[in-house]
Motif scaffolding. Structure first.
Motif, PDB file in Angstrom:
ATOM      1  N   ASN A 112      22.887  -4.342 -47.327  1.00  0.00           N
ATOM      2  CA  ASN A 112      23.688  -4.046 -46.220  1.00  0.00           C
ATOM      3  C   ASN A 112      22.991  -3.039 -45.473  1.00  0.00           C
ATOM      4  OD1 ASN A 112      25.894  -6.095 -46.454  1.00  0.00           O
ATOM      5  ND2 ASN A 112      26.767  -4.769 -47.599  1.00  0.00           N
ATOM      6  N   ARG A 113      22.756  -3.154 -44.203  1.00  0.00           N
ATOM      7  CA  ARG A 113      22.356  -2.033 -43.263  1.00  0.00           C
ATOM      8  C   ARG A 113      23.669  -1.634 -42.509  1.00  0.00           C
ATOM      9  NH1 ARG A 113      19.503  -2.274 -38.065  1.00  0.00           N
ATOM     10  NH2 ARG A 113      18.199  -0.143 -38.134  1.00  0.00           N
ATOM     11  N   THR A 114      23.953  -0.445 -42.343  1.00  0.00           N
ATOM     12  CA  THR A 114      25.080   0.018 -41.632  1.00  0.00           C
ATOM     13  C   THR A 114      24.778   0.979 -40.483  1.00  0.00           C
ATOM     14  OG1 THR A 114      26.577  -0.384 -43.482  1.00  0.00           O
ATOM     15  CG2 THR A 114      27.465   0.866 -41.488  1.00  0.00           C
ATOM     16  N   VAL A 115      24.827   0.530 -39.202  1.00  0.00           N
ATOM     17  CA  VAL A 115      24.296   1.633 -38.168  1.00  0.00           C
ATOM     18  C   VAL A 115      25.632   2.101 -37.697  1.00  0.00           C
ATOM     19  CG1 VAL A 115      22.858   1.771 -36.074  1.00  0.00           C
ATOM     20  CG2 VAL A 115      22.335   0.047 -37.799  1.00  0.00           C
ATOM     21  N   TYR A 116      25.666   3.811 -37.522  1.00  0.00           N
ATOM     22  CA  TYR A 116      26.621   4.268 -37.055  1.00  0.00           C
ATOM     23  C   TYR A 116      26.101   4.682 -35.643  1.00  0.00           C
ATOM     24  CZ  TYR A 116      28.441   4.506 -41.660  1.00  0.00           C
ATOM     25  OH  TYR A 116      28.668   4.116 -43.022  1.00  0.00           O
ATOM     26  N   ALA A 117      27.390   4.384 -34.521  1.00  0.00           N
ATOM     27  CA  ALA A 117      26.901   4.909 -33.291  1.00  0.00           C
ATOM     28  C   ALA A 117      27.046   6.395 -33.016  1.00  0.00           C
ATOM     29  CB  ALA A 117      27.881   3.850 -32.454  1.00  0.00           C
ATOM     30  N   GLN A 118      25.924   6.760 -33.211  1.00  0.00           N
ATOM     31  CA  GLN A 118      26.148   8.582 -33.038  1.00  0.00           C
ATOM     32  C   GLN A 118      24.762   8.896 -32.475  1.00  0.00           C
ATOM     33  OE1 GLN A 118      27.284   9.586 -37.245  1.00  0.00           O
ATOM     34  NE2 GLN A 118      25.506  10.413 -37.195  1.00  0.00           N
ATOM     35  N   VAL A 119      24.408  10.118 -32.125  1.00  0.00           N
ATOM     36  CA  VAL A 119      23.177  10.835 -31.801  1.00  0.00           C
ATOM     37  C   VAL A 119      23.114  11.928 -32.743  1.00  0.00           C
ATOM     38  CG1 VAL A 119      21.701  11.727 -30.088  1.00  0.00           C
ATOM     39  CG2 VAL A 119      23.367   9.745 -29.312  1.00  0.00           C
ATOM     40  N   PRO A 120      22.075  12.098 -33.623  1.00  0.00           N
ATOM     41  CA  PRO A 120      20.882  10.938 -33.760  1.00  0.00           C
ATOM     42  C   PRO A 120      21.545   9.660 -34.542  1.00  0.00           C
ATOM     43  CG  PRO A 120      20.622  12.868 -35.326  1.00  0.00           C
ATOM     44  CD  PRO A 120      21.715  13.127 -34.403  1.00  0.00           C
ATOM     45  N   PRO A 121      20.852   8.705 -34.524  1.00  0.00           N
ATOM     46  CA  PRO A 121      21.260   7.602 -35.119  1.00  0.00           C
ATOM     47  C   PRO A 121      21.617   7.846 -36.545  1.00  0.00           C
ATOM     48  CG  PRO A 121      19.114   7.202 -33.788  1.00  0.00           C
ATOM     49  CD  PRO A 121      19.643   8.446 -33.546  1.00  0.00           C
ATOM     50  N   LYS A 122      22.377   7.058 -37.068  1.00  0.00           N
ATOM     51  CA  LYS A 122      22.549   7.222 -38.628  1.00  0.00           C
ATOM     52  C   LYS A 122      22.592   5.722 -39.049  1.00  0.00           C
ATOM     53  CE  LYS A 122      25.831   8.879 -42.018  1.00  0.00           C
ATOM     54  NZ  LYS A 122      27.206   9.363 -42.249  1.00  0.00           N
ATOM     55  N   VAL A 123      21.664   5.615 -40.176  1.00  0.00           N
ATOM     56  CA  VAL A 123      21.641   4.381 -40.699  1.00  0.00           C
ATOM     57  C   VAL A 123      21.600   4.274 -42.337  1.00  0.00           C
ATOM     58  CG1 VAL A 123      20.398   2.235 -41.001  1.00  0.00           C
ATOM     59  CG2 VAL A 123      20.224   3.469 -38.841  1.00  0.00           C
ATOM     60  N   GLU A 124      22.470   3.604 -42.764  1.00  0.00           N
ATOM     61  CA  GLU A 124      22.793   3.725 -44.399  1.00  0.00           C
ATOM     62  C   GLU A 124      22.403   2.360 -44.943  1.00  0.00           C
ATOM     63  OE1 GLU A 124      26.097   7.070 -44.704  1.00  0.00           O
ATOM     64  OE2 GLU A 124      26.726   5.109 -44.921  1.00  0.00           O
ATOM     65  N   TYR A 125      21.984   2.377 -46.164  1.00  0.00           N
ATOM     66  CA  TYR A 125      21.603   1.075 -46.987  1.00  0.00           C
ATOM     67  C   TYR A 125      22.551   0.907 -48.128  1.00  0.00           C
ATOM     68  CZ  TYR A 125      17.740   0.828 -43.749  1.00  0.00           C
ATOM     69  OH  TYR A 125      17.063   0.500 -42.324  1.00  0.00           O
ATOM     70  N   SER A 126      22.959  -0.069 -48.521  1.00  0.00           N
ATOM     71  CA  SER A 126      23.736  -0.235 -49.657  1.00  0.00           C
ATOM     72  C   SER A 126      23.416  -1.681 -50.000  1.00  0.00           C
ATOM     73  CB  SER A 126      25.237   0.044 -49.546  1.00  0.00           C
ATOM     74  OG  SER A 126      25.730  -0.921 -48.539  1.00  0.00           O
ATOM     75  N   LEU A 127      24.056  -1.914 -51.476  1.00  0.00           N
ATOM     76  CA  LEU A 127      23.749  -3.234 -52.094  1.00  0.00           C
ATOM     77  C   LEU A 127      24.870  -3.988 -51.585  1.00  0.00           C
ATOM     78  CD1 LEU A 127      22.186  -2.196 -55.416  1.00  0.00           C
ATOM     79  CD2 LEU A 127      21.046  -3.074 -53.466  1.00  0.00           C
ATOM     80  N   THR A 128      24.398  -5.469 -51.381  1.00  0.00           N
ATOM     81  CA  THR A 128      25.754  -6.338 -51.324  1.00  0.00           C
ATOM     82  C   THR A 128      26.102  -6.633 -52.764  1.00  0.00           C
ATOM     83  OG1 THR A 128      24.161  -8.222 -51.395  1.00  0.00           O
ATOM     84  CG2 THR A 128      24.620  -7.414 -49.053  1.00  0.00           C
ATOM     85  N   GLU A 129      27.023  -7.464 -52.728  1.00  0.00           N
ATOM     86  CA  GLU A 129      27.421  -8.055 -54.151  1.00  0.00           C
ATOM     87  C   GLU A 129      26.362  -8.917 -54.803  1.00  0.00           C
ATOM     88  OE1 GLU A 129      30.847 -11.103 -55.974  1.00  0.00           O
ATOM     89  OE2 GLU A 129      31.291 -10.160 -54.053  1.00  0.00           O
TER      90      GLU A 129
END
Length: 110
Positions: free
Chosen positions: A69-86
């Motif tokens: 999973n790639r989660t992008v947060y609407a902020q400056v600077p951009p924040k992107v997190e990666y996690s595993l799906t099921e």
């Protein structure tokens, strides 16, 4: 479904697994994400030999294949997190077995 995975599905289930997980650094990415959510920079530090372009490509493929999973947060600077799906978490025992096998290999191959 990505073309390489689709092609592999016509051959053998093992080939499907290789098509999804066989890219450079993919299994190592999964191994680290099994420990929790990470940002791109954190993954980069855990994989110092992986170039940013290569790591980006591998993460995109893992995301497209439903492993990450790639989660992008609407902020400056951009924040992107990666996690595993099921589906990605279902690889836990496989990754642990491969990790153990790889640790033993140098002593057994000579």
């Amino acid at each position: 479904m990505r073309k390489p995975v689709e092609t592999a599905a016509q051959v053998c289930p093992v080939e499907v697994a290789v098509a999804v997980l066989g890219g450079t650094w993919k299994l190592t990415v999964v191994k680290h994400l099994l420990e929790g959510t990470l940002r791109f920079g954190e993954l980069g530090r855990l994989l110092p030999l992986a170039g940013a372009r290569t790591l980006t490509r591998q993460l995109r493929e893992l995301e497209e294949d439903g492993v990450v999973n790639r989660t992008v947060y609407a902020q400056v600077p951009p924040k992107v997190e990666y996690s595993l799906t099921e589906l990605g978490r279902s690889l836990e025992h496989i990754v642990a077995d491969l990790d153990e096998w790889g640790a033993r290999y140098p002593d057994q191959s000579s």
